[in-house]
Motif scaffolding. Structure first.
Motif, PDB file in Angstrom:
ATOM      1  N   ASP A  92       1.690  -2.506   5.835  1.00 33.47           N
ATOM      2  CA  ASP A  92       1.265  -2.346   4.495  1.00 33.47           C
ATOM      3  C   ASP A  92       2.600  -2.761   3.973  1.00 33.47           C
ATOM      4  OD1 ASP A  92       3.569  -0.405   5.379  1.00 33.47           O
ATOM      5  OD2 ASP A  92       2.822   1.620   5.063  1.00 33.47           O
ATOM      6  N   ASP A 148       1.249  -1.038   0.296  1.00 29.66           N
ATOM      7  CA  ASP A 148      -0.013   0.544  -0.027  1.00 29.66           C
ATOM      8  C   ASP A 148       0.852   1.271   0.000  1.00 29.66           C
ATOM      9  OD1 ASP A 148      -1.564   2.035   0.515  1.00 29.66           O
ATOM     10  OD2 ASP A 148      -3.134   0.977   2.019  1.00 29.66           O
ATOM     11  N   HIS A 151       0.079   1.998  -5.843  1.00 26.47           N
ATOM     12  CA  HIS A 151       0.104   0.720  -4.539  1.00 26.47           C
ATOM     13  C   HIS A 151       0.607  -0.421  -5.842  1.00 26.47           C
ATOM     14  CE1 HIS A 151      -2.436   3.255  -2.387  1.00 26.47           C
ATOM     15  NE2 HIS A 151      -3.360   3.090  -3.157  1.00 26.47           N
TER      16      HIS A 151
END
Length: 245
Positions: free
Chosen positions: A87, A11, A57
Motif C-alpha cells: 500500500d 493508501d 491518502h
C-alpha cells in the motif's frame, strides 16, 4: 553527499499518518525510513513535503533524503518497492541538487476530497470517499468556496494540535466537480494546517445540505474559534494530489 527526491503514492487507511511518531513505526515516513536504513546499513531520515493525517491518502507525496552512497535512481526505486508494503509505492526516484528540500522548496499543494453522493453505498470506493446520502446543493457549495479564497487566519478551521507560529494560509482556488455520483472538491493553497482541508470540506457539506449558510464563513474565519466548526470530513476521502515547486 547525494540528495534524492522521491515521488510516493500510498493508501493511508491503516497508517497513523505521514509523520514518524517516536518509536511507532506505523507511519508512512517510518516505513520508508526503515527500508532505506536497511539498504545502506545505517539510520536514514527522510523529509516529507506534506504531513498527511492518519487515514489520508497520497497520489504524489514528495520527499527527499541524503546518503553518502552513490546509488542509481533505479537501484533505490527497485529496492524500496521490493521491501515496502504493497500500500506504499515509489513511482519515481530522482537525483537532485544538494540544496533541494522537499518541504521548504514547495510553492503550492493540491488536495482533492471525494464524496459519493448517492443513496446507495459504493463498495469499491468506500475506503477512498465519504458517503453522503442526501443530495448536496452544488450552487450553494460553490458560492461558499469563494469566502475561503485568499489569505486568512484559519485558526477556526484547524485542530488544537496545530502548533504553527502563524495560522495564516492562502487558498488559491477551490473547485467542485460533480460526475457520475461523485463530488470532487479540489483545494489548492500555499500550505495547510492540521485538519484544515477536512474542516473546510465539512463546512461545505453543511452548506450543501442546508445546515449552514455560506455567508457564515467570513464570521467563522474572523472569530478564530474552533468550536464554530463542528463537521470534520472523514479522513478516507482526502487525497494529496499534487505539489508544485
Amino acid at each position: 553527499m547525494n540528495n534524492y527526491k522521491l515521488i510516493i503514492q500510498y493508501d493511508g487507511g491503516r497508517y497513523k499518518g505521514w509523520q514518524r511518531l517516536g518509536n511507532d513505526e506505523n507511519t508512512i515516513q517510518g516505513k520508508i525510513e526503515n527500508v532505506l536504513s536497511e539498504m545502506v546499513g545505517k539510520k536514514i531520515e527522510i523529509i516529507g513535503c506534506s504531513r498527511t493525517d492518519a487515514g489520508v491518502h497520497a497520489l504524489a507525496q514528495i520527499a527527499n533524503f541524503k546518503i553518502d552512497e552513490n546509488l542509481t535512481e533505479s537501484e533505490i526505486k527497485n529496492y524500496l518497492n521490493r521491501y515496502l508494503p504493497q500500500d506504499i509505492s515509489i513511482t519515481q526516484v530522482m537525483s537532485v541538487p544538494e540544496r533541494f528540500h522537499a518541504r521548504y522548496n514547495s510553492k503550492a499543494k493540491t488536495y482533492v476530497y471525494k464524496i459519493w453522493n448517492e443513496e446507495h453505498t459504493n463498495p469499491f470506493m468506500r475506503k477512498y470517499s465519504m458517503h453522503i446520502e442526501q443530495k448536496l446543493n452544488m450552487e450553494r457549495m460553490k458560492k461558499a468556496c469563494q469566502y475561503f479564497i485568499g489569505e486568512h487566519d484559519f485558526t477556526a478551521f484547524s485542530n488544537a494540535k496545530s502548533k504553527k507560529k502563524s495560522m495564516v494560509r492562502e487558498i488559491y482556488s477551490i473547485d467542485i466537480v460533480e460526475n457520475g455520483g461523485f463530488i470532487q472538491i479540489r483545494v489548492r493553497g500555499n500550505g495547510f494546517l492540521y485538519n484544515m482541508v477536512r474542516k473546510i470540506v465539512g463546512t461545505l457539506i453543511e452548506v450543501g445540505s442546508g445546515e449552514r449558510d455560506a455567508e457564515d464563513i467570513p464570521r467563522i474565519l474572523d472569530s478564530k474559534d474552533r468550536s464554530q466548526v463542528s463537521c470534520l470530513a472523514e479522513a478516507g476521502g482526502l487525497h494529496l494530489e499534487k505539489i508544485d515547486f
